[in-house]
Design an enzyme around this catalytic site. Structure first.
Site, PDB file in Angstrom:
ATOM      1  N   CYS B 119       3.562   0.291   9.059  1.00 30.43           N
ATOM      2  CA  CYS B 119       3.237  -0.436   8.598  1.00 30.43           C
ATOM      3  C   CYS B 119       3.983  -1.616   7.859  1.00 30.43           C
ATOM      4  O   CYS B 119       4.492  -2.202   8.199  1.00 30.43           O
ATOM      5  CB  CYS B 119       3.111  -0.720   6.743  1.00 30.43           C
ATOM      6  SG  CYS B 119       2.084  -1.711   5.806  1.00 30.43           S
ATOM      7  N   CYS B 122       3.377  -6.414   3.706  1.00 35.25           N
ATOM      8  CA  CYS B 122       2.317  -7.368   2.312  1.00 35.25           C
ATOM      9  C   CYS B 122       2.432  -6.046   0.916  1.00 35.25           C
ATOM     10  O   CYS B 122       3.519  -5.880   1.038  1.00 35.25           O
ATOM     11  CB  CYS B 122       0.772  -7.605   3.487  1.00 35.25           C
ATOM     12  SG  CYS B 122      -0.402  -5.833   2.672  1.00 35.25           S
ATOM     13  N   SER B 123       1.223  -7.427   0.249  1.00 35.87           N
ATOM     14  CA  SER B 123       1.675  -6.439  -0.630  1.00 35.87           C
ATOM     15  C   SER B 123       1.022  -4.605  -1.155  1.00 35.87           C
ATOM     16  O   SER B 123       1.419  -4.213  -2.108  1.00 35.87           O
ATOM     17  CB  SER B 123       0.799  -7.182  -1.904  1.00 35.87           C
ATOM     18  OG  SER B 123      -0.707  -7.649  -1.353  1.00 35.87           O
ATOM     19  N   CYS B 124       0.984  -4.074   0.054  1.00 37.70           N
ATOM     20  CA  CYS B 124       0.319  -3.150   0.448  1.00 37.70           C
ATOM     21  C   CYS B 124       1.392  -2.099   0.583  1.00 37.70           C
ATOM     22  O   CYS B 124       1.405  -1.247   0.594  1.00 37.70           O
ATOM     23  CB  CYS B 124      -1.175  -3.131   0.623  1.00 37.70           C
ATOM     24  SG  CYS B 124      -2.272  -3.416   0.267  1.00 37.70           S
TER      25      CYS B 124
END
Lengths: 127, 221
Positions: B119, B122-124
């Site tokens: 991944c 990002c904020s995830c």
């Protein structure tokens, strides 16, 4: 001066930095990024720790006057406010410039599929 | 001023993923990134130096829940089953760890299968459980190579798997974040969860490392 030395000086100069016995602790990744930027600017003599402490204290007082209930978990929000303010006061980047970059980064995030690195490009600045 | 529909998404708290498959940065992340970009362009900071400082603190950022989750899964078969079934719910019933969002999926490493996660930041990214992603993890080459040649990437991390072990690469999406449950090292019978948690490295929960062995040796890089 090494980063570790600068960090040790920061801890001495700023007794309220959230920490444990081994040094500073951060609730979220961005807090460490804000801390790191501040260390680098200090290492390049953009400001002294007393100057930084004064700016940070002013930001904390302002937030408390506006009703900020808990200094502990909002410490790095004040830190970020202080960093933006000092960067502006030193003539490095004013609020308008920072706003423009924030819009550009938002634009970059919005066009970047999830899972791909978000990178800022020239086109992100044109609205 | 009218707001463009696509860009009128909720940038405040809550982080719904209603905007589909695009990335998302919180207001705070936008401010931090903007400062970094401006300061870098003016020559005050460079991202390598910043990464080095942040990496020095990487074990001190966020609640670092993951190791305790894995240790519990090693020690408690019931919890392990619950974790594999619904990781978010299982973690949130642990009580002594910070709550995690609803998109967490646990995948277990076995002799037959090794799991690896890709991944980007990002904020995830589930830093609540995994801690901060290492710098390489954010890079485009890692992401593409992890999918195309996972064994080569693993060997660069010092991990060599038997040929018969399947390597499964999980690509996070807006709806899913993964935590790898590494294999429990041998020689740890009767260890407490606290002792076991010490063996669970960040890389082992991403799948680019194995858990530390009780003799202190590690195949993590």
């Amino acid at each position: 001066m090494s980063g570790a030395d600068a960090a040790a000086e920061a801890l001495d100069a700023l007794p309220e930095i959230p920490r444990d016995d081994d040094g500073p602790v951060f609730r979220e990744p961005w807090e460490a990024q804000a801390f790191a930027m501040t260390l680098r600017l200090y290492q390049q003599d953009l400001f002294t720790w007393p100057e930084w402490a004064a700016t940070l204290t002013a930001e904390i007082k302002r937030a408390q006057a506006a009703g900020d209930p808990d200094r502990g978990d909002t410490y790095y929000h004040h830190w970020l406010n202080a960093l933006e303010r000092l960067v502006a006061e030193k003539g490095v980047a004013d609020a308008t410039t920072l706003d423009r970059y924030q819009s550009a980064w938002r634009h970059a995030a919005d066009r970047t599929p999830h899972g791909e690195p978000i990178e800022l490009e020239k086109r992100d600045f044109s609205d | 001023m009218s707001i463009d529909e696509d860009r009128g998404q909720d940038h405040s708290h809550g982080h719904s993923h209603e905007h589909g498959e695009m990335s998302e940065l919180s207001d705070t992340q936008l401010r931090v990134r903007s400062l970094e970009t401006v300061l870098a362009e003016k020559g005050y900071v460079d991202s390598a130096a910043l990464d080095a400082i942040v990496e020095a603190y990487e074990t001190r950022i966020g609640p670092q829940n993951g190791a305790r989750v894995v240790a519990r899964a090693w020690a408690d078969p019931e919890f392990r089953r619950a974790l594999l079934e619904d990781a978010s719910t299982a973690v949130n019933t642990m009580g002594n760890v910070s709550p995690v969002g609803s998109h967490l999926i646990a995948v277990e490493n076995t002799v037959e299968r090794h799991n690896m996660v890709v991944c980007t930041l990002c904020s995830c990214y589930p830093w609540e459980v995994l801690g901060l992603p290492p710098t390489w993890y954010k890079s485009a080459p890692y992401r593409s190579r992890a999918v195309l040649e996972p064994r080569a990437v693993l060997s660069e991390f010092g991990v060599t798997l038997p040929d018969e072990t399947e390597v499964r690469v999980w690509d996070s999406t807006a709806e899913t974040r993964y935590i790898v449950i590494p294999e429990r090292p041998e020689g740890t019978d009767g260890w407490s969860e606290e002792q076991l948690a010490e063996l669970v490295t960040r890389n082992s929960m991403i799948g680019t490392g194995l858990a530390q062995r009780p003799d202190g040796k590690t195949e993590d890089s």
